[in-house]
Design a protein around this motif. Structure first.
Motif, mmCIF file in Angstrom:
data_model
loop_
_atom_site.group_PDB
_atom_site.id
_atom_site.type_symbol
_atom_site.label_atom_id
_atom_site.label_comp_id
_atom_site.label_asym_id
_atom_site.label_seq_id
_atom_site.Cartn_x
_atom_site.Cartn_y
_atom_site.Cartn_z
ATOM 1 N N GLY A 174 33.622 48.156 46.849
ATOM 2 C CA GLY A 174 34.333 47.045 47.706
ATOM 3 C C GLY A 174 33.486 45.940 47.680
ATOM 4 O O GLY A 174 33.131 45.316 46.703
ATOM 5 N N LEU A 175 33.349 45.600 48.981
ATOM 6 C CA LEU A 175 32.644 44.266 49.148
ATOM 7 C C LEU A 175 31.040 44.446 48.819
ATOM 8 O O LEU A 175 30.389 45.620 49.297
ATOM 9 N N GLU A 176 30.427 43.601 47.846
ATOM 10 C CA GLU A 176 29.288 43.785 47.466
ATOM 11 C C GLU A 176 28.357 42.352 47.693
ATOM 12 O O GLU A 176 29.229 41.284 48.097
ATOM 13 N N GLU A 177 27.061 42.170 47.359
ATOM 14 C CA GLU A 177 26.444 41.096 47.313
ATOM 15 C C GLU A 177 26.935 39.976 46.961
ATOM 16 O O GLU A 177 26.829 38.748 47.397
ATOM 17 N N GLY A 178 27.576 40.090 45.725
ATOM 18 C CA GLY A 178 28.103 38.784 44.994
ATOM 19 C C GLY A 178 29.138 38.190 46.046
ATOM 20 O O GLY A 178 29.441 37.015 45.819
ATOM 21 N N HIS A 179 29.802 38.941 46.262
ATOM 22 C CA HIS A 179 31.216 38.636 47.158
ATOM 23 C C HIS A 179 30.752 37.829 48.424
ATOM 24 O O HIS A 179 31.419 36.956 48.761
ATOM 25 N N VAL A 180 29.671 38.465 48.939
ATOM 26 C CA VAL A 180 29.118 37.804 50.112
ATOM 27 C C VAL A 180 28.576 36.456 49.804
ATOM 28 O O VAL A 180 29.126 35.498 50.675
ATOM 29 N N LEU A 225 36.242 47.634 52.564
ATOM 30 C CA LEU A 225 35.308 48.206 53.425
ATOM 31 C C LEU A 225 35.268 49.563 52.857
ATOM 32 O O LEU A 225 34.808 50.438 53.638
ATOM 33 N N ASN A 226 35.481 49.852 51.757
ATOM 34 C CA ASN A 226 35.752 51.334 51.215
ATOM 35 C C ASN A 226 35.916 51.325 49.429
ATOM 36 O O ASN A 226 35.995 50.113 49.166
ATOM 37 N N SER A 227 35.748 52.304 48.834
ATOM 38 C CA SER A 227 35.853 52.464 47.664
ATOM 39 C C SER A 227 35.959 53.793 47.065
ATOM 40 O O SER A 227 35.974 54.843 47.854
ATOM 41 N N SER A 228 36.345 53.747 45.698
ATOM 42 C CA SER A 228 36.499 55.290 45.034
ATOM 43 C C SER A 228 35.247 56.208 45.449
ATOM 44 O O SER A 228 35.175 57.297 45.717
ATOM 45 N N ALA A 229 33.871 55.388 44.971
ATOM 46 C CA ALA A 229 32.693 56.155 45.301
ATOM 47 C C ALA A 229 32.606 56.478 46.728
ATOM 48 O O ALA A 229 31.944 57.714 46.947
ATOM 49 N N TYR A 230 32.767 55.793 47.626
ATOM 50 C CA TYR A 230 32.792 55.889 48.925
ATOM 51 C C TYR A 230 33.931 57.226 49.521
ATOM 52 O O TYR A 230 33.586 58.328 49.947
ATOM 53 N N ASP A 231 35.112 57.497 48.772
ATOM 54 C CA ASP A 231 35.922 58.348 49.178
ATOM 55 C C ASP A 231 35.565 59.930 48.605
ATOM 56 O O ASP A 231 35.837 60.661 49.107
ATOM 57 N N ARG A 232 34.818 59.618 47.393
ATOM 58 C CA ARG A 232 34.322 60.847 47.177
ATOM 59 C C ARG A 232 33.183 61.691 47.847
ATOM 60 O O ARG A 232 32.975 62.801 47.780
ATOM 61 N N ARG A 276 28.995 48.880 54.316
ATOM 62 C CA ARG A 276 29.573 47.485 53.814
ATOM 63 C C ARG A 276 29.487 46.491 55.335
ATOM 64 O O ARG A 276 29.750 45.141 54.937
ATOM 65 N N LEU A 277 29.347 47.050 56.293
ATOM 66 C CA LEU A 277 29.568 46.012 57.425
ATOM 67 C C LEU A 277 28.497 45.336 57.422
ATOM 68 O O LEU A 277 28.802 44.198 57.869
ATOM 69 N N PRO A 278 27.336 45.493 57.359
ATOM 70 C CA PRO A 278 26.375 44.453 57.310
ATOM 71 C C PRO A 278 26.417 43.162 56.436
ATOM 72 O O PRO A 278 25.904 42.161 56.544
#
Length: 156
Positions: free
Chosen positions: A141-147, A12-19, A33-35
């Protein structure tokens, strides 16, 4: 019952989000990421079980949650999500796969299907068919393909 074993950091987070996040506030979760989690829940009827180290902050009794546990509840509720349970803490000798197996063994009702959303490649062993690995370094982090994979695992 269907279950999503959910890690937080790296899912529910990532390096891109951390920036781009505000480090002066409690903003560990990328709410975009929650939706995606909500879609898995809506399309499968699965319940969320925290397998993340964040679980030490959370309790089924909201009064027993510390500030970080309250943050989890508040943030998840923004997307109409609820945490159902958490895996046990088996201490220094335990690892995430063992904690998930322990939760499954002690579940109050039969678990029909489950999926594990995590960014770390533990020695999953027999659980590997239920594992969906996210990539927080080169992805979000969580993306469409993972869903889609999680829904496939949970719905058979």
């Amino acid at each position: 019952m269907k279950v999503i074993f959910l890690d937080i950091d790296g899912v529910l987070n990532s390096s891109a989000y951390d920036r781009k996040r505000d480090w002066d506030k409690l903003t560990n979760i990328d709410e975009s990421r929650l939706p995606l989690v909500k879609r898995i829940v809506d399309e499968t009827g699965a319940k969320i079980v925290l397998s993340s180290t964040w679980r030490v902050h959370w309790d089924t009794d909201a009064e027993k949650c510390d500030a970080d546990g309250g943050y989890l509840n508040e943030t998840f509720s923004k997307c109409s999500l609820e945490i159902f349970s958490k895996t046990p803490d088996l201490g220094m000798d335990g690892d995430r796969p063992e904690e998930i197996r322990a939760w499954l063994d002690a579940a109050a009702e039969p678990v029909e299907r489950f999926v594990i959303l995590d960014d770390y490649r533990y020695a999953w062993g027999k659980l590997s068919d239920f594992f969906v690995k996210t990539n927080p370094r080169f992805g979000l982090g969580l993306e469409e393909g993972h869903v889609l994979r999680a829904i496939e695992i949970l719905n058979g």
